[in-house]
Design an enzyme around this catalytic site. Structure first.
Site, PDB file in Angstrom:
ATOM      1  N   GLU A 181      53.776 -15.558  -3.481  1.00 24.63           N
ATOM      2  CA  GLU A 181      55.218 -15.373  -4.559  1.00 24.63           C
ATOM      3  C   GLU A 181      54.862 -13.966  -5.259  1.00 24.63           C
ATOM      4  O   GLU A 181      56.156 -13.612  -5.630  1.00 24.63           O
ATOM      5  CB  GLU A 181      54.940 -16.329  -5.773  1.00 24.63           C
ATOM      6  CG  GLU A 181      55.290 -17.811  -5.279  1.00 24.63           C
ATOM      7  CD  GLU A 181      54.180 -18.633  -4.407  1.00 24.63           C
ATOM      8  OE1 GLU A 181      53.064 -18.057  -4.282  1.00 24.63           O
ATOM      9  OE2 GLU A 181      54.314 -19.634  -4.232  1.00 24.63           O
ATOM     10  N   GLU A 196      50.820 -25.129  -2.295  1.00 23.38           N
ATOM     11  CA  GLU A 196      50.828 -25.992  -3.529  1.00 23.38           C
ATOM     12  C   GLU A 196      50.949 -27.556  -3.153  1.00 23.38           C
ATOM     13  O   GLU A 196      50.005 -28.205  -3.997  1.00 23.38           O
ATOM     14  CB  GLU A 196      52.098 -25.472  -4.459  1.00 23.38           C
ATOM     15  CG  GLU A 196      51.707 -24.116  -5.285  1.00 23.38           C
ATOM     16  CD  GLU A 196      52.955 -23.739  -5.990  1.00 23.38           C
ATOM     17  OE1 GLU A 196      53.922 -23.701  -5.605  1.00 23.38           O
ATOM     18  OE2 GLU A 196      52.707 -23.197  -7.275  1.00 23.38           O
ATOM     19  N   ALA A 254      59.218 -22.801  -0.135  1.00 25.40           N
ATOM     20  CA  ALA A 254      60.557 -23.189  -0.301  1.00 25.40           C
ATOM     21  C   ALA A 254      61.474 -22.962   0.920  1.00 25.40           C
ATOM     22  O   ALA A 254      61.288 -21.942   1.567  1.00 25.40           O
ATOM     23  CB  ALA A 254      61.125 -22.394  -1.561  1.00 25.40           C
ATOM     24  N   GLY A 282      54.679 -22.661  -1.860  1.00 27.59           N
ATOM     25  CA  GLY A 282      54.974 -24.029  -2.538  1.00 27.59           C
ATOM     26  C   GLY A 282      54.105 -24.851  -1.223  1.00 27.59           C
ATOM     27  O   GLY A 282      53.877 -26.171  -1.496  1.00 27.59           O
TER      28      GLY A 282
END
Ligand code: NAD
Length: 703
Positions: free
Chosen positions: A127, A107, A63, A104
């Site tokens: 995270e 991901e 992010a 992310g």
């Protein structure tokens, strides 16, 4: 095509390049660009496969923190929507990972059907460090490509694995040694030539054989032990279990639900606050981040005692050669021997190579002459805490140091301006307040004098980072940010003893609440004589000072803490475990009789409130006086220098989460109690409480 995600086609392979420096944070523009590139590639019949690549430094750091808490972070497409589009993408997608793929970013790579990586790249789902979990399918996809035990380890520790390990586990299909883009395109072409289509992770089974129940019971037990009450690691285990026991979509739903719960926990809010607070510390309103800095290639440290030795170690650890100056040969020898002993202990634990230790020790030049400061770009003074001694040294430094050298003092309480003013170059003088042990503790209070030049401040902040510290700016006042606050905390701890508590009760309550150690154990560790000396000085400076003389009584018995084997507690030789001592109870009882106090039962809640609100109230003064630049800086001081529990986010964040009106109400209650006159409600705290605001609001309004 979008600047954030340039698109090109090479030999039938579409290349979408992530271009959002510095770390390819998945901001709104980049997400839109990726999706647009995918749509274009899907529509172009000549494109047979897609490569998603970042920069050599970063595939993606996840992010974009610059968009946190802004409407942009909610703009579509979201990362889960991109992941879904990846799952439904008709042609093979290859992630080409250079640098790192984190959170992310990983991901996104897991949404691709294949992954290739540069040899030195790092892969992580960190995270958990923010008290949350990988919320875009990470908990469901990772255990489908990485063996479950490793996947759980990666997600519950947040620690990265190198690409080679990723290859071994199945997370990376191929390591590309040469040019990453060339290699990735070649890999994609091979897939096409071999007729391989999209290989969706969602269609795979979790990598776990054997007894599921036994595996997860063991994983839960292990993770619970390591997670110290933080909820995220156990929620991650639950999600990993869902990956092994539920269909993909149900697992995703479960992951979304658990994410939503974690985001709202105080622990996660505190950790996220800390993450941002740390980044704020380097922002100084009138000293822009691009302020030119002075080069620091060599240093001198004056005093090879407890602090001088640790400071020298911090400098040479970063490769900066140090001349270490003492008055007497014995002191110099002792100082150097302690440094060697400290390094040798790290070597014996296998955390440092012998050659590395030798290299670092060789960077230290011992000297008995002040002439040793002549070449230094920075001189850090760490001699006795006496104004006359320090001023004498600074006069000498003024005469000897080269022009432009930074002259720093490690004083913990003295007036940096009064030290600067004995020189003809007060603009070059600054305070560098390290914490003990200086080679270990991260906090560095950088004390800005009235005349300190901006580039001197900027250089010192930069040096702080170079030597792996967390530099926090403080103005000049007695005790600076941290110790000025701790004085009030210590004062309450002694008043609590006066009134009826035992040292073990005060420390027990503070520790149970989360402090690394209680105030009295901390005093024993630091040395009670130091505080005693300061009290004697202050008693002269402030004749009306109100304090409990119980601390003096202890010192009068020669009980200086751990170093004398007894203080507030007893210590067995070579052991730091505090043992309650009936002799101390007797000293306290006698003192209560002397001052005519009948002991009362005091609850743990009252102990904690009095200790912590004493910190908060003083901090509010510090903030209003401009000694600290922002409330979050004060939090960082306490989180990194005073063992304040990270999950409470620091004293200011904690007070804000309790609600400032409640804090004010409690303080007003204390004003009616024992030594209530010492509770002078800080006007800023009172005002914010009345306005229904928090310290976070205060910081935001100042930006
Ligand atoms: P220390 O007594 O262990 O060391 C001081 C050293 O300075 C001694 O070795 C002494 O021989 C040497 N010295 C004195 N005068 C000198 C001179 N003129 N030239 C060269 N060397 C000289 O003290 P310390 O605990 O290391 O504290 C040093 C400074 O750091 C003090 O200002 C103290 O307030 C500050 N400080 C201490 C701590 C702590 O926890 N000990 C923490 C932060 C800051």
């Amino acid at each position: 095509m979008s600047d954030a995600a340039p698109y090109s086609v090479r030999d039938g392979i579409a290349v979408i390049t992530l271009n959002n420096p510095p770390v390819n944070g998945l901001g709104a523009a980049l997400r839109t660009g990726i999706k647009a590139g995918m749509d274009k590639a899907a529509a172009d019949a000549s494109v047979k496969a897609v490569v998603l690549i970042g920069s050599a430094k970063a595939f993606s750091g996840g992010a974009d923190i610059r968009e946190f808490n802004t409407p942009k972070s909610f703009e579509k497409p979201s990362l889960p929507e991109i992941n879904e589009a990846q799952d439904n993408f008709p042609k093979p997608m290859v992630a080409a990972i250079g640098g790192f793929a984190m959170g992310g970013g990983l991901e996104l790579a897991l949404g691709c059907h294949y992954r290739v990586a540069a040899p030195k790249s790092q892969l992580a789902l960190p995270e958990v460090k923010l008290g949350i979990l990988p919320g875009s399918g990470g908990t469901q996809r990772l255990p489908r490509v990485v063996p479950m035990a490793e996947a759980v380890r990666m997600m519950t520790t947040g620690n990265p694995i190198p690409a080679e390990k990723g290859k071994e586990y199945g997370l990376v299909d191929e390591i590309v040694a040469g040019d990453l883009l060339e290699g990735a395109v070649a890999y994609a072409k091979t897939l096409v030539a071999e007729g391989k289509g999209p290989r969706r992770i969602r269609d795979m089974k979790a990598k776990l054989d054997g007894d599921l129940k036994a595996f997860f019971a063991a994983a839960r037990a292990e993770v619970a032990k390591a997670s110290k009450g933080y909820p995220a690691p156990l929620e991650i285990v639950a999600c990993a279990e869902a990956a092994a026991t539920k269909p993909f979509d149900e697992g995703r739903k479960f992951e979304r639900e658990r994410f939503a719960v974690l985001v709202e926990t105080v622990e996660s809010k505190a950790l996220r606050h800390m993450f941002f607070a740390e980044r704020q510390t380097s922002k100084i309103p009138d000293v822009p981040e691009d302020t030119p800095v002075r080069a620091i290639k060599t240093a001198a440290v004056i005093g090879a005692g407890t602090m001088g030795g640790g400071i020298a170690m911090s400098l040479v650890n970063a490769g900066i050669p140090v001349t270490m100056i003492e008055m007497k040969q014995e002191a110099l020898d002792r100082g150097l021997a302690t440094i060697k002993k400290n390094y040798a202990s790290t070597v014996s634990k296998g955390r440092l190579k012998q050659e590395e230790m030798d290299k670092r020790v060789a960077l230290i030049t011992p000297s008995l002459s002040m002439d040793g400061v002549k070449d230094a770009d920075i001189v850090i003074e760490a001699v006795f805490e006496r104004m006359d001694v320090k001023q004498d040294i600074f006069r000498k430094l003024d005469a000897l140091a080269k022009p432009g050298a930074i002259l720093a003092s490690n004083t913990s309480t003295l007036d940096v301006n009064a030290i600067a003013d004995v020189t003809r170059r007060p603009q070059d003088v600054i305070g560098t307040h390290f914490f003990s042990p200086a080679n270990v503790m991260r906090l560095l209070e950088v004390v800005r004098g009235a005349k300190t030049a901006k580039d001197v401040l900027a250089t010192t902040m930069k040096l702080g980072k170079t030597i792996k510290k967390l530099p926090v700016v403080s103005g000049v006042c007695d005790g600076f940010i941290g110790n000025r606050m701790i004085e009030k905390y210590g004062q309450q701890s002694l008043f609590l003893l006066d009134e009826g508590c035992s040292p073990a009760q005060v420390d027990g309550a503070a520790q149970k609440w989360g402090m690394a150690m209680g105030p009295l154990t901390m005093g024993d560790m630091a040395g009670l004589d130091i505080g005693w000396e300061i009290r004697k000085r202050r008693a002269q400076e402030r004749p009306n000072m109100v304090y409990s003389k119980i601390g003096d009584r202890i010192c009068e018995q020669g009980r200086y803490g751990q170093k004398t084997g007894k203080g507030w507690y007893l210590y067995e030789a070579g052991n730091r475990k505090p043992i309650p001592d009936p002799a101390v109870d007797k000293i306290i009882e006698d003192y209560r009789k002397e001052i005519g106090v009948k002991p009362r039962q005091i609850s743990d809640d009252e102990i904690v409130e009095r200790l912590i609100y004493a910190l908060v109230n003083e901090a509010a003064y510090i903030l209003e006086e401009g000694i600290a630049l922002r409330a979050s800086d004060i939090d960082m001081v306490y989180l990194t220098g005073y063992g304040f529990p990270a999950y409470r986010g620091g004293p200011m964040f904690y007070a804000s989460s309790v609600g400032l009106p409640k804090v004010v109400e409690a303080i007003k209650g204390f004003q009616k109690g024992y030594k209530g006159g010492e509770w002078k409600l800080a006007p800023l705290l009172d005002r914010l409480a009345k306005e229904g605001k928090s310290f976070t609001d205060y910081d935001a309004a100042k930006k």
